[in-house]
Design an enzyme around this catalytic site. Sequence first.
Site, short mmCIF file in Angstrom:
data_model
loop_
_atom_site.label_atom_id
_atom_site.label_comp_id
_atom_site.label_asym_id
_atom_site.label_seq_id
_atom_site.Cartn_x
_atom_site.Cartn_y
_atom_site.Cartn_z
N ASP A 131 64.54 -34.12 16.32
CA ASP A 131 64.75 -32.71 16.00
C ASP A 131 63.45 -31.92 16.10
O ASP A 131 62.35 -32.49 16.16
CB ASP A 131 65.31 -32.62 14.57
CG ASP A 131 66.24 -31.44 14.37
OD1 ASP A 131 66.14 -30.47 15.14
OD2 ASP A 131 67.06 -31.49 13.43
N ASP A 167 74.28 -26.46 16.06
CA ASP A 167 74.63 -26.86 14.69
C ASP A 167 76.02 -26.35 14.32
O ASP A 167 76.55 -26.71 13.28
CB ASP A 167 73.62 -26.28 13.69
CG ASP A 167 72.39 -27.17 13.59
OD1 ASP A 167 72.44 -28.31 14.06
OD2 ASP A 167 71.38 -26.71 13.03
C1 GLA Z 1 68.68 -29.33 12.17
C2 GLA Z 1 69.68 -30.07 13.04
C3 GLA Z 1 70.85 -30.52 12.17
C4 GLA Z 1 70.34 -31.41 11.07
C5 GLA Z 1 69.28 -30.69 10.27
C6 GLA Z 1 68.61 -31.62 9.29
O1 GLA Z 1 69.18 -28.13 11.72
O2 GLA Z 1 70.12 -29.27 14.08
O3 GLA Z 1 71.80 -31.21 12.95
O4 GLA Z 1 69.83 -32.59 11.63
O5 GLA Z 1 68.26 -30.15 11.10
O6 GLA Z 1 67.66 -31.01 8.52
#
Ligand code: GLA
Length: 738
Positions: A486, A551
């Site tokens: 990420d 997300d």
């Molecule tokens: C980001 C990612 C999510 C999740 C969060 C965790 O927003 O896109 O899928 O992994 O971080 O903090």
Amino acid sequence: MTPIRFDPEQRVFLLALRSSFYALHLTADGRVVHLGSGPLAVPSGDPWPLVNPDAYRVPDHCWDQQLTPHEYPAAGDVSYHECAIRVVFREPGTTPAEGEHFSGSVRDLRPRYVSHEILMDAEPGFAPQHPLRTTGQRETLCILLRDEIHAFAIRLFYRVSPDQNIIERWTEISNHTALPVEIERLDFGHLPLPVSTTELTYFSGSWAREFGTTKQTLQQGIFSLEQGGLNTGHGHNPFFLLHARNHATEEAGTVWFGALSYSGNWSLRFEHLPSGQLRVFGGYGSYDFGLSLESGASHRTPAMVIGCTGGGVGEVSRQIHHFARHWVLPQTERSLRPVLYNSWEATFFDVTEDGQRALATLAASIGVELFCVDDGWFGSRANDSSGLGDWTPRPEAFPNGMKPLADHVHKLGMLFGLWVEPEMVNPDSDLYRAHPDWVLHYPGRPRSECRNQLILDFGRPEVVEHLLTQLDAFVSEIGIDFFKWDMNRYATEPGSVAGRAIWRDHVRGLYRIMDELRHRHPGLDIQSCSGGGGRVDLGILGRCDQAWASDNTDALTRTRIQDGFSLAYPLRAMECWVTDETNYLTKRTTTLDLRFDVAMRGVLGIGTPLTELDDAELEQYRDSIAFYKKIRPTVQNGDLHRLGLAAENGVSVWLVVAEDRRTAVFSSITLENPVGLMRGPFVLRGLDPAARYQLSDLRGPVAEYSGAQLMTLGLPDFSRKAGFGAHARSITLSLETL
Ligand code: GLA
């Protein structure tokens, strides 16, 4: 027959791909001028004799040099339009008066042809360096140019992938002068297009609504798309389509397209000249750009991927998907991407060994193949205010470390994955306390936090090596098969020991860690995530197997996002999850069938809190996952035909056809379903007309039709069985030849 030809008499380079061409002319005064590109008249790859290239030149006087489509326009000479390169030579004037006048800077570059060669193993800058990259031989044309006055060289590269109709262009610059040269603008490539090619399609959006497509007519002037935050970006993505106004549809028309193989600050500029000509420039972003080339130094850019088809927007996607599957994505032993479980929406930061064990056991029982623990497992990470940088299991959550959970997951027959965000650090972390200087910052000035985090300074080689050592040891120790990688903030206050080179050094460091991890652990897969779909591009896909598109897992919003994603990126790289009945972001409740129909369009994942489901619901999950496994080879490796787009008419209709046409998958998602409005029948494409196809959904056979009928009368709207009404409805059908 070789796809790259040079005719010394006519001084023409002709790149003839399977069904498109690209031609250059070497003028008598040594300029490399673009002649044209487009679909071949006879799609055979057999080039035609090209005569009288001079006739295509605009009259050669000062003003018309402006209109000459130079292959790589340089700032200097008589040009004043947009350029692909701008250099500053530190050259003292020859007289004292001149010395003052010029302040030591000459901003004039006149590249002229020196020689050319055809290479078999050339690679762009920032190319993957792990053993799972495809290294089959492809021809690359390399044209060497040199400034008329200074010892400054430019090499233009054109690597051809004839079967996919793709050319990768990149540029190398070399400073052979005695003094450093400052580069103020550097593009990977430049693409002149025919007049009237003014209809531009590009991605626009934001976090949670990535990959929206915007279409606009370019007016006279420069339209520019840029990313300045260090990742690829949610707002825009480095991909474009261009065609003449009203001259292309999904099914037909001549369309040019391009994408950048780079995950840092990038720029795409579209110049519509007063003459009506169109020029596309793609390269490093101008935001805080700086590149100083020492005497004797060279710099090689990443690639700008370009192509053209006469087969409409759908064919663009099929070509670039094919290219990405064949030449870009890591070639692992896993020819199919596993069904994944991810804990984020089930537990958020409330991660414990017991909780994850319970989820893993249920995940295995419904057919999941890869279990990934998301954020919250490490350091002091009870929420997003601390812990980033400390990549060791959180003692309160994993008192015996991570190995027992990894072993449990492996014993259940699944692969084991972990979420990481290695480029970041929370100030509340052991790493930051030990190395407060390891972050991007300007001494004595504020260090702005975003999601309570700062960015590590990859301009320091010791930071990159620290992360590599730590992650490498962890993978070996625990037996990690998958990282969800990420990157959750944009870079600001980019103070680095590397100066302005940090924008490139960061990407270089990121790629190095990923490539080296893949080198040392060939079984390790990586997912690219950046707050959802903020880092999806052909550069990152060279070292990541799949990407998180957004997300936003709400089935209806996701349908639009996936329609967009599919324009440029292959379905086997698009990770999609079925999540809880009521979506945590949109608070919308949708049926399980709809959620599966949407998530089965790419690499299926599950993100539901499985422990809250009853046996009957788990059974539904099991059946749907089993059905997905049946259609998966076609979905992940087939050719996509979009028969309808959610944003255009409220129904997204996809057909994915296997290469051998023996199987296909039909998927329709009706977002808007006004009472009384008919959808379908849907006329299918790409099937074998002579074959008879058995159609089934996850509950069993639905109908039988010949390919010819499906491609003429079409496929009736079977999703209507779900009922008329203003709610969404959907269907996924497997087509198999009898
Ligand atoms: C980001 C990612 C999510 C999740 C969060 C965790 O927003 O896109 O899928 O992994 O971080 O903090």
